[in-house]
Design a protein around this motif. Structure first.
Motif, PDB file in Angstrom:
ATOM      1  N   PHE A   1       0.865  -1.175   0.000  1.00 50.99           N
ATOM      2  CA  PHE A   1       0.000   0.000   0.000  1.00 50.99           C
ATOM      3  C   PHE A   1       0.905   1.230   0.000  1.00 50.99           C
ATOM      4  CE2 PHE A   1      -2.307  -3.415   2.125  1.00 50.99           C
ATOM      5  CZ  PHE A   1      -3.500  -3.429   1.414  1.00 50.99           C
ATOM      6  N   ARG A   2       0.934   1.968  -1.118  1.00 52.40           N
ATOM      7  CA  ARG A   2       1.869   3.097  -1.267  1.00 52.40           C
ATOM      8  C   ARG A   2       1.317   4.407  -0.712  1.00 52.40           C
ATOM      9  NH1 ARG A   2       4.412   2.309  -7.379  1.00 52.40           N
ATOM     10  NH2 ARG A   2       5.226   0.206  -7.031  1.00 52.40           N
ATOM     11  N   TYR A   3       0.005   4.583  -0.691  1.00 52.66           N
ATOM     12  CA  TYR A   3      -0.551   5.880  -0.318  1.00 52.66           C
ATOM     13  C   TYR A   3      -1.529   5.765   0.861  1.00 52.66           C
ATOM     14  CZ  TYR A   3       1.311   6.911  -4.897  1.00 52.66           C
ATOM     15  OH  TYR A   3       2.126   7.041  -5.986  1.00 52.66           O
ATOM     16  N   GLY A   4      -1.384   4.769   1.684  1.00 54.97           N
ATOM     17  CA  GLY A   4      -2.273   4.631   2.837  1.00 54.97           C
ATOM     18  C   GLY A   4      -3.379   3.647   2.580  1.00 54.97           C
ATOM     19  N   VAL A   5      -4.037   3.241   3.696  1.00 59.48           N
ATOM     20  CA  VAL A   5      -5.091   2.270   3.601  1.00 59.48           C
ATOM     21  C   VAL A   5      -6.096   2.533   4.720  1.00 59.48           C
ATOM     22  CG1 VAL A   5      -3.908   0.587   5.059  1.00 59.48           C
ATOM     23  CG2 VAL A   5      -5.579  -0.199   3.379  1.00 59.48           C
ATOM     24  N   SER A   6      -7.329   2.208   4.484  1.00 56.49           N
ATOM     25  CA  SER A   6      -8.371   2.374   5.507  1.00 56.49           C
ATOM     26  C   SER A   6      -9.290   1.161   5.480  1.00 56.49           C
ATOM     27  CB  SER A   6      -9.173   3.656   5.273  1.00 56.49           C
ATOM     28  OG  SER A   6      -9.872   3.576   4.037  1.00 56.49           O
ATOM     29  N   GLY A   7     -10.005   0.977   6.621  1.00 53.56           N
ATOM     30  CA  GLY A   7     -10.963  -0.117   6.677  1.00 53.56           C
ATOM     31  C   GLY A   7     -10.380  -1.421   7.151  1.00 53.56           C
ATOM     32  N   LEU A   8      -9.067  -1.468   7.513  1.00 55.62           N
ATOM     33  CA  LEU A   8      -8.478  -2.689   8.025  1.00 55.62           C
ATOM     34  C   LEU A   8      -8.725  -2.799   9.528  1.00 55.62           C
ATOM     35  CD1 LEU A   8      -5.030  -2.688   6.141  1.00 55.62           C
ATOM     36  CD2 LEU A   8      -7.101  -3.963   5.577  1.00 55.62           C
ATOM     37  N   ARG A   9      -8.792  -4.018  10.103  1.00 52.50           N
ATOM     38  CA  ARG A   9      -8.956  -4.216  11.540  1.00 52.50           C
ATOM     39  C   ARG A   9      -7.775  -3.639  12.313  1.00 52.50           C
ATOM     40  NH1 ARG A   9     -11.190 -10.506  11.806  1.00 52.50           N
ATOM     41  NH2 ARG A   9     -13.135 -10.109  10.622  1.00 52.50           N
ATOM     42  N   LEU A  10      -6.559  -3.701  11.753  1.00 55.52           N
ATOM     43  CA  LEU A  10      -5.373  -3.091  12.354  1.00 55.52           C
ATOM     44  C   LEU A  10      -5.316  -1.652  11.889  1.00 55.52           C
ATOM     45  CD1 LEU A  10      -2.781  -3.527  14.026  1.00 55.52           C
ATOM     46  CD2 LEU A  10      -1.621  -4.119  11.910  1.00 55.52           C
TER      47      LEU A  10
ATOM     48  N   ILE B   1      -4.214   2.458  11.428  1.00 53.83           N
ATOM     49  CA  ILE B   1      -3.014   3.096  10.884  1.00 53.83           C
ATOM     50  C   ILE B   1      -2.011   3.363  11.983  1.00 53.83           C
ATOM     51  CG2 ILE B   1      -2.124   5.135   9.704  1.00 53.83           C
ATOM     52  CD1 ILE B   1      -3.602   3.229   7.927  1.00 53.83           C
ATOM     53  N   GLY B   2      -2.549   3.763  13.140  1.00 56.48           N
ATOM     54  CA  GLY B   2      -1.636   4.040  14.248  1.00 56.48           C
ATOM     55  C   GLY B   2      -0.861   2.818  14.659  1.00 56.48           C
ATOM     56  N   ASP B   3      -1.550   1.670  14.691  1.00 56.76           N
ATOM     57  CA  ASP B   3      -0.852   0.438  15.051  1.00 56.76           C
ATOM     58  C   ASP B   3       0.235   0.118  14.030  1.00 56.76           C
ATOM     59  OD1 ASP B   3      -2.497   0.187  17.217  1.00 56.76           O
ATOM     60  OD2 ASP B   3      -3.984  -1.027  16.124  1.00 56.76           O
ATOM     61  N   ILE B   4      -0.073   0.346  12.797  1.00 54.38           N
ATOM     62  CA  ILE B   4       0.939   0.090  11.751  1.00 54.38           C
ATOM     63  C   ILE B   4       2.108   1.030  11.916  1.00 54.38           C
ATOM     64  CG2 ILE B   4       1.360   0.129   9.272  1.00 54.38           C
ATOM     65  CD1 ILE B   4      -1.504  -0.754   8.866  1.00 54.38           C
ATOM     66  N   GLN B   5       1.855   2.314  12.220  1.00 49.84           N
ATOM     67  CA  GLN B   5       2.937   3.277  12.391  1.00 49.84           C
ATOM     68  C   GLN B   5       3.793   2.917  13.604  1.00 49.84           C
ATOM     69  OE1 GLN B   5       3.697   5.729  10.254  1.00 49.84           O
ATOM     70  NE2 GLN B   5       5.528   5.981  11.492  1.00 49.84           N
ATOM     71  N   GLY B   6       3.111   2.459  14.740  1.00 44.96           N
ATOM     72  CA  GLY B   6       3.884   2.068  15.916  1.00 44.96           C
ATOM     73  C   GLY B   6       4.784   0.895  15.631  1.00 44.96           C
ATOM     74  N   LEU B   7       4.272  -0.067  14.902  1.00 44.55           N
ATOM     75  CA  LEU B   7       5.093  -1.209  14.526  1.00 44.55           C
ATOM     76  C   LEU B   7       6.283  -0.781  13.688  1.00 44.55           C
ATOM     77  CD1 LEU B   7       5.559  -4.254  14.433  1.00 44.55           C
ATOM     78  CD2 LEU B   7       3.993  -4.349  12.472  1.00 44.55           C
ATOM     79  N   ARG B   8       6.056   0.192  12.825  1.00 45.67           N
ATOM     80  CA  ARG B   8       7.155   0.687  11.990  1.00 45.67           C
ATOM     81  C   ARG B   8       8.213   1.371  12.839  1.00 45.67           C
ATOM     82  NH1 ARG B   8       6.574   4.765   6.787  1.00 45.67           N
ATOM     83  NH2 ARG B   8       8.815   4.871   6.316  1.00 45.67           N
ATOM     84  N   ASP B   9       7.802   2.167  13.866  1.00 45.80           N
ATOM     85  CA  ASP B   9       8.774   2.844  14.728  1.00 45.80           C
ATOM     86  C   ASP B   9       9.593   1.836  15.498  1.00 45.80           C
ATOM     87  OD1 ASP B   9       7.799   5.191  13.776  1.00 45.80           O
ATOM     88  OD2 ASP B   9       6.459   5.570  15.496  1.00 45.80           O
ATOM     89  N   GLU B  10       8.918   0.767  15.988  1.00 50.65           N
ATOM     90  CA  GLU B  10       9.641  -0.248  16.753  1.00 50.65           C
ATOM     91  C   GLU B  10      10.684  -0.948  15.875  1.00 50.65           C
ATOM     92  OE1 GLU B  10      10.749  -2.265  20.113  1.00 50.65           O
ATOM     93  OE2 GLU B  10       9.330  -0.613  19.903  1.00 50.65           O
ATOM     94  N   LEU B  11      10.299  -1.232  14.630  1.00 55.15           N
ATOM     95  CA  LEU B  11      11.246  -1.865  13.720  1.00 55.15           C
ATOM     96  C   LEU B  11      12.435  -0.952  13.419  1.00 55.15           C
ATOM     97  CD1 LEU B  11       8.795  -3.576  11.188  1.00 55.15           C
ATOM     98  CD2 LEU B  11      10.178  -4.688  12.948  1.00 55.15           C
ATOM     99  N   GLU B  12      12.186   0.322  13.300  1.00 56.15           N
ATOM    100  CA  GLU B  12      13.267   1.271  13.053  1.00 56.15           C
ATOM    101  C   GLU B  12      14.205   1.340  14.238  1.00 56.15           C
ATOM    102  OE1 GLU B  12      14.326   3.015  10.565  1.00 56.15           O
ATOM    103  OE2 GLU B  12      12.797   2.255   9.177  1.00 56.15           O
TER     104      GLU B  12
END
Length: 702
Positions: A643-652, A654-665
């Motif tokens: 997903f290059r430009y964002g996504v909506s409607g998923l059970r997870l 956006i914030g959860d996805i961003q937090g996971l990305r910060d932890e990986l970084e």
């Protein structure tokens, strides 16, 4: 005469001179260790008479001691120099600025003797003998001009030189007003070069440096080289002094037509053959050559390799005699007080032969003066002359018409674009080397290999043709067409009429194309009907059955046949295809790229009960960026999803996805900056003289 240095000219006169030779053959240098001997023949006049307008190749015969043969047509460039091994400072009585003596090799400059190409070879024992000719031999090819006539002689001369790769120097001067009225068909390039040179009072030869030159003659020209009695071995006068005061040029050999200028008998007339010359050009030639004289002789000289064919030379000859031997009258006697008579002649032929030393033979031949003023012809001679004037010769062109034992009468254009052949077995017209129209004797039919065009035509019988183009009206009481009937550019532009504009019978044809109006009471068509439009009428029928339907014969088109539906681009590439593998098998819409490669397909299988979209790369999008692309129903992605430009409607979210990305970084940062220490202890590698080495060390980051 080829230019040489003062020291070269001085050493040529010396009796103790020593020659040095070499040859560059196919880019490789050979010295006197390989060269046994060589002979060079330069000829400006082939006949036993003075000539103008010749182009005769020079000939080299060289013997080489080589283990292997040289490749065919290799270039051979012989050179000659004079040894300076015995020269001292006291001998150097030359101006310093004019000297060009190399510090090494102890020799003068190398004098070129021409550029030749191997024609034939022969091996005797361990010695190869090569016969070579200069570049003029390559001009023995037919001259087919691409110029528009009439044109200047200079343009024709340059066209030939460009085609053959010849270069020429400033001696080649062609009168810009001299023209050639028609293309010189039937002549070789060398003949045309010679005729143009002759019209301008010159002959053609290749110089010692491989550059084409004109040898131009004129009355009263001074000698370019003078020989003393010590410079030659023998000089023999073969005829009295030859002088020309009249010129006769034959411009038509078949009808013996000539142009003449000047006055004089046969002994004082210069005879030429030149189809390009005019009376004005003959008059100009006489103004340059009137009074031209030379002494016919044969001479054996000591060897002067810088002399060229055509050079005017002077020489001395002792001709003293006593008073009692003098029988001429006092006023007619011309005896020099020193007993040396001086003459002038020209080199019409020369031969240079090297075999350790250099031998030079010079010839200036001439025919003997006519013994009788009366030209008596016997009966046989008269008959032969009459045959020469009236007989048509095989292979000789007569204004484009030739006679041949193999082809009969041949009419051909000079550029070979078209020709006609007429004999007892063939009646044909050729275009670009192929038969375009001919009479086929076994079938008793005229045949065409092209397009038949006519403004009008009336045929009382049956017209049968595989194809045809008609610009006017086709009128016939009846006819059967087995091929395609076409009008202008494949269409019939007028009306097809049987009687008075209306076809009252049956029109039967294997094929036909009509862009006008077809009117008929009845008609049966067994071929193809092609029309730009159908106006004011209806084609009635429940079914149109055919093997193929095409919107165009080629290029950009759509085709429908039993295999399916296909589209083609303007390059003939199949871009879209709708077909079925079998009645119960796969059916698909296939797509292909501009290069014909497979791009993807939409297919379905009866057993799967689903629609498949298949390609190496698949893009599903909307032309409107705000318009949605909806996928409804249960969706499965059997691969990586980005997903290059964002996504909506998923059970997870956006914030959860961003937090996971910060932890990986954060983990990535720790790994990149990690270090630790290592203790390897102290040791001396088993040698007590070594200092103790070791301790604790910190590692670098990954």
């Amino acid at each position: 005469m080829y230019p040489i240095s003062p020291i070269f000219a001085d050493y040529l006169k010396r009796h103790d001179k020593q020659y040095i030779v070499k040859a560059i053959i196919d880019g490789q240098e050979y010295t006197s260790a390989n060269i046994v001997d060589f002979t060079i023949e330069n000829i400006l006049a082939a006949a036993d008479e003075f000539e103008i307008g010749t182009a005769i190749p020079s000939k080299l015969t060289i013997k080489l001691r080589l283990p292997e043969a040289i490749r065919p047509n290799a270039q051979v460039k012989p050179f000659i120099a004079l040894s300076l091994d015995g020269m001292s400072w006291l001998d150097a009585e030359y101006p310093w600025l004019d000297m060009n003596i190399p510090w090494v090799a102890g020799a003068t400059e190398w004098l070129p003797l021409g550029e030749f190409y191997i024609d034939s070879r022969e091996k005797v024992n361990e010695v190869w003998t090569y016969v070579c000719y200069d570049k003029l031999i390559t001009a023995d090819v037919a001259y087919i001009s691409q110029l528009s006539y009439p044109t200047s002689q200079k343009a024709v001369f340059d066209e030939i030189c460009t085609r053959l790769g010849f270069s020429y120097d400033s001696s080649v001067v062609i009168n810009p007003s001299y023209q050639i009225q028609a293309g010189p068909a039937g002549y070789s390039c060398r003949q045309v070069l010679a005729y143009i040179a002759g019209a301008n009072g010159a002959s053609v030869y290749m110089g010692k440096d491989g550059v084409m030159r004109f040898k131009r003659f004129s009355a009263g020209a001074p000698p370019v080289f003078n020989l003393t009695a010590a410079d030659y071995i023998r000089a023999k006068q073969v005829n009295p002094v030859k002088t020309f005061t009249r010129i006769e040029v034959m411009y038509n050999t078949e009808d013996q037509l000539t142009y003449e200028a000047g006055n004089g008998d046969e002994n004082h007339t210069l005879y030429l053959e030149n189809p390009f010359m005019t009376q004005a050009q003959v008059n100009d030639l006489l103004s340059r050559l009137n009074g031209l004289s030379y002494l016919p002789l044969t001479m054996d000289s000591r060897g002067f390799p810088h002399l060229d064919q055509g050079d005017v030379i002077g020489f001395e000859q002792h001709e003293s005699r006593s008073w009692i031997e003098t029988i001429t009258s006092w006023e007619d006697t011309d005896i020099p007080w020193d007993g040396i008579q001086r003459y002038t002649s020209c080199i019409l032929r020369q031969t240079l032969s090297f075999k350790g030393g250099l031998k030079h033979k010079i010839d200036a031949p001439s025919t003997s003066e006519q013994r009788s003023e009366f030209n008596l012809e016997g009966s046989l001679t008269q008959q032969v002359n009459r045959l020469n004037q009236n007989t048509v010769r095989y292979g000789k062109p007569y204004y484009g018409v030739t006679h041949s034992r193999t082809e009969g009468i041949v009419v051909e254009r000079e550029d070979h674009l078209y020709k006609g052949v007429f004999n007892g077995e063939e009646l044909s017209f050729y275009a670009d080397g192929s038969r375009a129209l001919w009479f086929d004797v076994p079938s008793r039919k005229f045949k065409f290999n092209g397009t038949l065009e006519a403004v009008d035509g009336i045929f009382s019988g049956n017209l049968q043709a595989a194809g045809g183009t008609f610009r006017g009206d086709l009128q016939a009481a009846g006819g059967t067409f087995k091929g395609t009937l076409r009008g202008v550019d494949g269409d019939f532009s007028g009306e097809l009429r049987a009687a008075r504009g209306t076809f009252a019978g049956n029109l039967s044809a294997a094929g036909g194309t009509f862009t006008g109006t077809l009117v008929g009471v009845d008609g049966t068509f067994s071929g193809t009907i092609t029309a730009a439009s159908i106006i004011g009428g209806t084609i009635n029928g429940s079914t149109i059955i055919g093997s193929s339907i095409k919107t165009a014969a080629s290029g950009r088109r759509i085709e429908i046949d039993s295999s399916g539906f296909r589209t083609y681009d303007s390059y003939g590439n199949n871009r879209i295809r709708i077909n079925t593998g079998s009645d119960s098998g796969v059916s698909a819409i296939s797509f292909f790229g501009s290069n014909g490669g497979f791009a993807g397909e939409i297919n379905s299988y009866q057993s799967q009960n689903q629609l498949n979209i298949i390609s190496d790369s698949l893009f599903i999008g909307s032309n409107n960026t705000s318009g949605p692309v909806n996928i409804q129903g249960y969706t499965t992605f059997n691969g990586y999803v980005e997903f290059r430009y964002g996504v909506s409607g998923l059970r997870l979210g956006i914030g959860d996805i961003q937090g996971l990305r910060d932890e990986l970084e954060n983990i990535r940062y720790i790994l990149r900056n990690h270090t630790h220490t290592v203790n390897i202890g102290t040791h001396n590698h088993g040698n007590r003289d070594n200092q103790n080495w070791g301790g604790t060390f910190t590692t670098s980051t990954p």
